[in-house]
Structure formats: structure tokens, C-alpha cells
Design a protein around this motif. Structure first.
Motif, PDB file in Angstrom:
ATOM      1  N   ALA A 243       5.833   3.177   8.766  1.00 29.60           N
ATOM      2  CA  ALA A 243       5.197   4.243   7.978  1.00 29.60           C
ATOM      3  C   ALA A 243       5.865   4.387   6.613  1.00 29.60           C
ATOM      4  O   ALA A 243       5.257   4.905   5.679  1.00 29.60           O
ATOM      5  N   THR A 244       7.133   3.968   6.504  1.00 26.55           N
ATOM      6  CA  THR A 244       7.841   4.067   5.222  1.00 26.55           C
ATOM      7  C   THR A 244       8.285   2.691   4.728  1.00 26.55           C
ATOM      8  O   THR A 244       9.220   2.593   3.937  1.00 26.55           O
ATOM      9  N   TYR A 245       7.607   1.664   5.210  1.00 22.42           N
ATOM     10  CA  TYR A 245       7.972   0.293   4.818  1.00 22.42           C
ATOM     11  C   TYR A 245       7.530   0.033   3.378  1.00 22.42           C
ATOM     12  O   TYR A 245       6.394   0.324   2.991  1.00 22.42           O
ATOM     13  N   VAL A 246       8.444  -0.515   2.565  1.00 21.54           N
ATOM     14  CA  VAL A 246       8.155  -0.776   1.143  1.00 21.54           C
ATOM     15  C   VAL A 246       8.523  -2.226   0.818  1.00 21.54           C
ATOM     16  O   VAL A 246       9.257  -2.874   1.582  1.00 21.54           O
TER      17      VAL A 246
ATOM     18  N   ILE B 181       0.840  -1.203   0.000  1.00 18.14           N
ATOM     19  CA  ILE B 181       0.000   0.000   0.000  1.00 18.14           C
ATOM     20  C   ILE B 181       0.877   1.256   0.000  1.00 18.14           C
ATOM     21  O   ILE B 181       0.618   2.214  -0.732  1.00 18.14           O
ATOM     22  N   ASN B 182       1.924   1.239   0.826  1.00 11.95           N
ATOM     23  CA  ASN B 182       2.828   2.401   0.881  1.00 11.95           C
ATOM     24  C   ASN B 182       3.450   2.693  -0.478  1.00 11.95           C
ATOM     25  O   ASN B 182       3.491   3.845  -0.924  1.00 11.95           O
ATOM     26  N   VAL B 183       3.929   1.646  -1.149  1.00  9.78           N
ATOM     27  CA  VAL B 183       4.631   1.896  -2.413  1.00  9.78           C
ATOM     28  C   VAL B 183       3.647   2.293  -3.523  1.00  9.78           C
ATOM     29  O   VAL B 183       4.021   3.051  -4.437  1.00  9.78           O
TER      30      VAL B 183
ATOM     31  N   SER C  40       8.286  11.277  12.367  1.00 12.14           N
ATOM     32  CA  SER C  40       6.826  11.353  12.439  1.00 12.14           C
ATOM     33  C   SER C  40       6.207  10.310  11.506  1.00 12.14           C
ATOM     34  O   SER C  40       6.584  10.195  10.335  1.00 12.14           O
ATOM     35  N   THR C  41       5.263   9.539  12.014  1.00 13.69           N
ATOM     36  CA  THR C  41       4.569   8.559  11.159  1.00 13.69           C
ATOM     37  C   THR C  41       3.703   9.248  10.107  1.00 13.69           C
ATOM     38  O   THR C  41       3.339   8.637   9.111  1.00 13.69           O
ATOM     39  N   ARG C  42       3.410  10.514  10.334  1.00  7.79           N
ATOM     40  CA  ARG C  42       2.556  11.256   9.403  1.00  7.79           C
ATOM     41  C   ARG C  42       3.352  11.946   8.295  1.00  7.79           C
ATOM     42  O   ARG C  42       2.893  12.032   7.151  1.00  7.79           O
ATOM     43  N   TYR C  43       4.554  12.436   8.641  1.00  8.98           N
ATOM     44  CA  TYR C  43       5.297  13.260   7.688  1.00  8.98           C
ATOM     45  C   TYR C  43       6.541  12.581   7.107  1.00  8.98           C
ATOM     46  O   TYR C  43       7.157  13.118   6.178  1.00  8.98           O
ATOM     47  N   ALA C  44       6.957  11.448   7.649  1.00  8.71           N
ATOM     48  CA  ALA C  44       8.202  10.825   7.186  1.00  8.71           C
ATOM     49  C   ALA C  44       8.106  10.411   5.709  1.00  8.71           C
ATOM     50  O   ALA C  44       9.023  10.695   4.916  1.00  8.71           O
ATOM     51  N   PHE C  45       7.010   9.763   5.338  1.00  7.75           N
ATOM     52  CA  PHE C  45       6.895   9.299   3.951  1.00  7.75           C
ATOM     53  C   PHE C  45       6.732  10.474   2.968  1.00  7.75           C
ATOM     54  O   PHE C  45       7.381  10.477   1.910  1.00  7.75           O
ATOM     55  N   PRO C  46       5.891  11.481   3.273  1.00  9.06           N
ATOM     56  CA  PRO C  46       5.859  12.654   2.381  1.00  9.06           C
ATOM     57  C   PRO C  46       7.204  13.340   2.246  1.00  9.06           C
ATOM     58  O   PRO C  46       7.526  13.864   1.164  1.00  9.06           O
ATOM     59  N   ALA C  47       8.020  13.337   3.318  1.00  4.67           N
ATOM     60  CA  ALA C  47       9.349  13.948   3.220  1.00  4.67           C
ATOM     61  C   ALA C  47      10.219  13.176   2.228  1.00  4.67           C
ATOM     62  O   ALA C  47      10.944  13.781   1.415  1.00  4.67           O
ATOM     63  N   ILE C  48      10.140  11.849   2.267  1.00  4.48           N
ATOM     64  CA  ILE C  48      10.926  11.043   1.321  1.00  4.48           C
ATOM     65  C   ILE C  48      10.392  11.216  -0.102  1.00  4.48           C
ATOM     66  O   ILE C  48      11.163  11.254  -1.066  1.00  4.48           O
ATOM     67  N   MET C  49       9.073  11.348  -0.230  1.00  3.76           N
ATOM     68  CA  MET C  49       8.501  11.623  -1.562  1.00  3.76           C
ATOM     69  C   MET C  49       9.052  12.935  -2.119  1.00  3.76           C
ATOM     70  O   MET C  49       9.449  13.018  -3.297  1.00  3.76           O
ATOM     71  N   ALA C  50       9.066  13.966  -1.274  1.00  3.84           N
ATOM     72  CA  ALA C  50       9.565  15.282  -1.724  1.00  3.84           C
ATOM     73  C   ALA C  50      11.021  15.185  -2.163  1.00  3.84           C
ATOM     74  O   ALA C  50      11.412  15.769  -3.188  1.00  3.84           O
ATOM     75  N   MET C  51      11.833  14.436  -1.408  1.00  2.76           N
ATOM     76  CA  MET C  51      13.238  14.292  -1.762  1.00  2.76           C
ATOM     77  C   MET C  51      13.388  13.602  -3.125  1.00  2.76           C
ATOM     78  O   MET C  51      14.174  14.045  -3.974  1.00  2.76           O
TER      79      MET C  51
ATOM     80  N   THR D 143       8.627   2.132 -12.670  1.00  3.49           N
ATOM     81  CA  THR D 143       9.547   1.041 -12.320  1.00  3.49           C
ATOM     82  C   THR D 143      10.471   1.444 -11.175  1.00  3.49           C
ATOM     83  O   THR D 143      10.688   0.673 -10.228  1.00  3.49           O
ATOM     84  N   GLY D 144      11.000   2.662 -11.262  1.00  2.53           N
ATOM     85  CA  GLY D 144      11.882   3.133 -10.198  1.00  2.53           C
ATOM     86  C   GLY D 144      11.166   3.301  -8.872  1.00  2.53           C
ATOM     87  O   GLY D 144      11.719   2.987  -7.815  1.00  2.53           O
ATOM     88  N   ALA D 145       9.917   3.789  -8.917  1.00  2.00           N
ATOM     89  CA  ALA D 145       9.160   3.992  -7.680  1.00  2.00           C
ATOM     90  C   ALA D 145       8.843   2.661  -7.002  1.00  2.00           C
ATOM     91  O   ALA D 145       8.934   2.537  -5.775  1.00  2.00           O
ATOM     92  N   MET D 146       8.472   1.664  -7.791  1.00  2.00           N
ATOM     93  CA  MET D 146       8.144   0.357  -7.209  1.00  2.00           C
ATOM     94  C   MET D 146       9.379  -0.331  -6.641  1.00  2.00           C
ATOM     95  O   MET D 146       9.262  -1.240  -5.824  1.00  2.00           O
ATOM     96  N   GLN D 147      10.583   0.087  -7.087  1.00  2.00           N
ATOM     97  CA  GLN D 147      11.820  -0.513  -6.587  1.00  2.00           C
ATOM     98  C   GLN D 147      12.501   0.385  -5.563  1.00  2.00           C
ATOM     99  O   GLN D 147      13.707   0.293  -5.352  1.00  2.00           O
ATOM    100  N   LEU D 148      11.737   1.249  -4.915  1.00  2.00           N
ATOM    101  CA  LEU D 148      12.288   2.156  -3.912  1.00  2.00           C
ATOM    102  C   LEU D 148      12.922   1.358  -2.764  1.00  2.00           C
ATOM    103  O   LEU D 148      12.289   0.486  -2.176  1.00  2.00           O
TER     104      LEU D 148
END
Length: 307
Positions: A258-261, A86-88, A166-177, A238-243
């Protein structure tokens, strides 16, 4: 007498057919090492991995026995894998969409031959050539308590916050990066596509009244960039699914998954929870099927659309 001449001509024609064209032979000689490389390092590991996925494979304790599709059943029923999946999928939907439009915007913005445009394009492209691990370390500081984000927010009276804890902001921060680092890379694809548009097409568009930037984008750039968009979306998906590497360096899948892929799941089953290598192989093939289905689906959607 005539029949002998006829037979000799047939023999000469047959000999010419048997002789290989020197250029063709040169091509075959150059291709053979590449085919051997692909077979040894791609096809064989894939086939061997699929075979392992059908076994309980524990090479450290020599416990190897056939389990059939049980590994696949265990993977799709495992809550940790479902959370990772779901996360990925969320990550893919957000990152691929934004980075595609941002890359297109960069390409349009810098689609001139001026020196300023070339310098700006080179500066924007810098994050794309920095290694993911180095960029991850930089962004650990950017999102830390004393980092750049909190420094900017302090001007608006917002208290400092460690975004990566933060479980709320950690994944959006990685998305932004990742959007920041991958959009410049895909900008090059769009820039190459824009520069390949013939000047006659642009002149005809002006004669037809398409003078505003928005109308040229709608009727010229966007339709002609269809195949560039297909390439960008497929590579991005392809790159996103292989994060994996950014997650491993920054959060290790946390906090609280929260950022488990999926690649973190496969890595943990292979190198952390020793004895689940067959399960990890099954998870990798489940991920392969999902990527294949998504790629075929978006390929059909984009190509069948008419602008």
C-alpha cells in the motif's frame, strides 16, 4: 619605419589578449575542484549506471552479459513497479499541492516583523530541521494504538486504530507526516519572496483600492510569487518522486504494498533480490525520465499562465 611601429603595437595587443585576467583565473581555479567533484560523483555514476542498465549485472556470481533494452521492458511490465509508480504519482499530486498552499499560508501569516511572529515562525520551522528518520520514529508513535491521533479521536468516541497497519490509511498517514515536515521548509522560500516586494508596490495597491487581504493576495502576492512557486513545486515534485527513507523506516513498503514506491523497488532489486542490479539501474532511469517530463510540463504550465 611606420610599419615596424604598427607591427609592435599589434604584438602588444596580441600579448594582452593572451594574458588571462587574474580575477578570471582565480574563478577558474576555484571552479575546477567543484567540476572534478561533480564529474566523479554525479556524471560518472550516471553514465556507469546507464551502462549497467543494458546488462544482466550480477557481480556476486560474476554473471554479466549484454541484454539491451530487455531490463527496461521488464521494468515497465513488472506489476510491482507499476503499483509503486501509481502510489508515488498519487503521493506527489496530493503532497505537493497541499504543502505548496500551506507553505504560502504560513509565509503570509508570519509576514510581519513582530517578536511573536518570529517566535511562531521558528516553532513552525522545527519539523523541517529534524532528520526524516527521527521524524518517522516520532510519527510511528503518533499513529500507533496508544498514540496522539487515537488519544484525540477518543474524545469523539472513535475506537483506537493502528493507522500504519491499514492498507487504507497507512499512505495518507505518511502523506500527512511529510506535509507537516516539508511545508515549513518551503515557507522560507515564500517568506523571502514576500519580503522582497517593494513597499512602493504595496502603497500603490492601497491607493488603487486593494485594501482587503483577499484582493492583495489575488492581484499582488500571488502574481509576484510566481517564481517562488515554480521553485517550490519543482523541489517538492523532485523530493516526492524520490520518497524512500520515511517509507523504509515506517512501513517498508507495506502493508500489502500500500506504501510501495519506486525507490523501494530499486532498493529491493539492488540489495534484497541480489542479481537484479541491471534491472534496478533501468528502473532508476525510467524514474528519471518521468521526473524530467513532469518538471518540464509543470514549468511550461506555470510560466505561460497569466494572472
Amino acid at each position: 619605419m611606420e610599419s615596424n611601429i604598427y607591427n609592435k603595437e599589434n604584438i602588444k595587443v596580441g600579448e594582452r589578449k593572451k594574458r588571462k585576467d587574474p580575477e578570471e583565473m582565480t574563478g577558474i581555479i576555484f571552479v575546477i575542484p567543484l567540476m572534478i567533484f561533480i564529474t566523479v560523483f554525479t556524471f560518472f555514476p550516471a553514465i556507469y549506471s546507464f551502462a549497467i542498465s543494458l546488462f544482466h549485472y550480477d557481480p556476486f556470481f560474476h554473471s554479466i552479459y549484454f541484454v539491451g533494452i530487455n531490463n527496461y521492458v521488464d521494468v515497465v511490465r513488472d506489476p510491482a513497479f507499476l503499483i509503486a509508480l501509481i502510489n508515488v504519482l498519487i503521493y506527489t499530486a496530493v503532497v505537493v499541492t497541499i504543502q505548496t498552499f500551506l507553505a504560502f499560508g504560513y509565509a503570509l501569516l508570519f509576514n510581519t516583523a513582530s517578536r511573536i511572529s518570529r517566535i511562531a515562525r521558528a516553532i513552525v520551522f522545527i519539523p523541517a530541521v529534524v532528520s526524516p528518520v527521527s521524524m518517522s520514529i516520532i510519527f510511528i508513535w503518533v499513529f500507533s494504538n496508544t498514540g496522539l491521533v487515537n488519544y484525540i479521536l477518543s474524545f469523539f468516541g472513535i475506537p483506537p486504530h493502528n493507522w500504519l497497519f491499514s492498507t487504507r490509511y497507512a499512505f495518507p498517514a505518511i502523506m500527512a507526516m511529510n506535509i507537516f515536515t516539508t511545508a515549513p521548509y518551503f515557507m522560507i522560500v515564500y517568506s523571502a519572496g514576500l519580503q522582497s516586494i517593494p513597499q512602493e508596490v504595496m502603497d500603490a495597491a492601497k491607493i488603487d483600492g486593494l485594501k482587503s487581504g483577499l484582493r492583495r493576495f489575488r492581484y499582488i502576492y500571488f502574481p509576484l510569487m510566481r517564481f517562488s512557486t515554480i521553485l517550490v513545486v519543482i523541489l517538492g515534485l523532485t523530493g516526492a518522486m524520490q520518497l524512500f527513507d520515511q517509507i523504509y523506516v515506517i512501513t517498508d513498503g507495506g502493508p500489502a504494498r500500500a506504501t510501495y514506491v519506486p525507490l523501494m523497488y530499486i532498493y529491493n532489486r539492488t540489495f534484497v533480490y541480489i542479481g537484479d542490479i541491471g534491472l534496478a539501474a533501468a528502473a532508476s532511469f525510467v524514474l528519471f525520465v518521468i521526473i524530467l517530463v513532469l518538471t518540464i510540463t509543470q514549468r511550461r504550465v506555470i510560466t505561460e499562465r497569466r494572472w
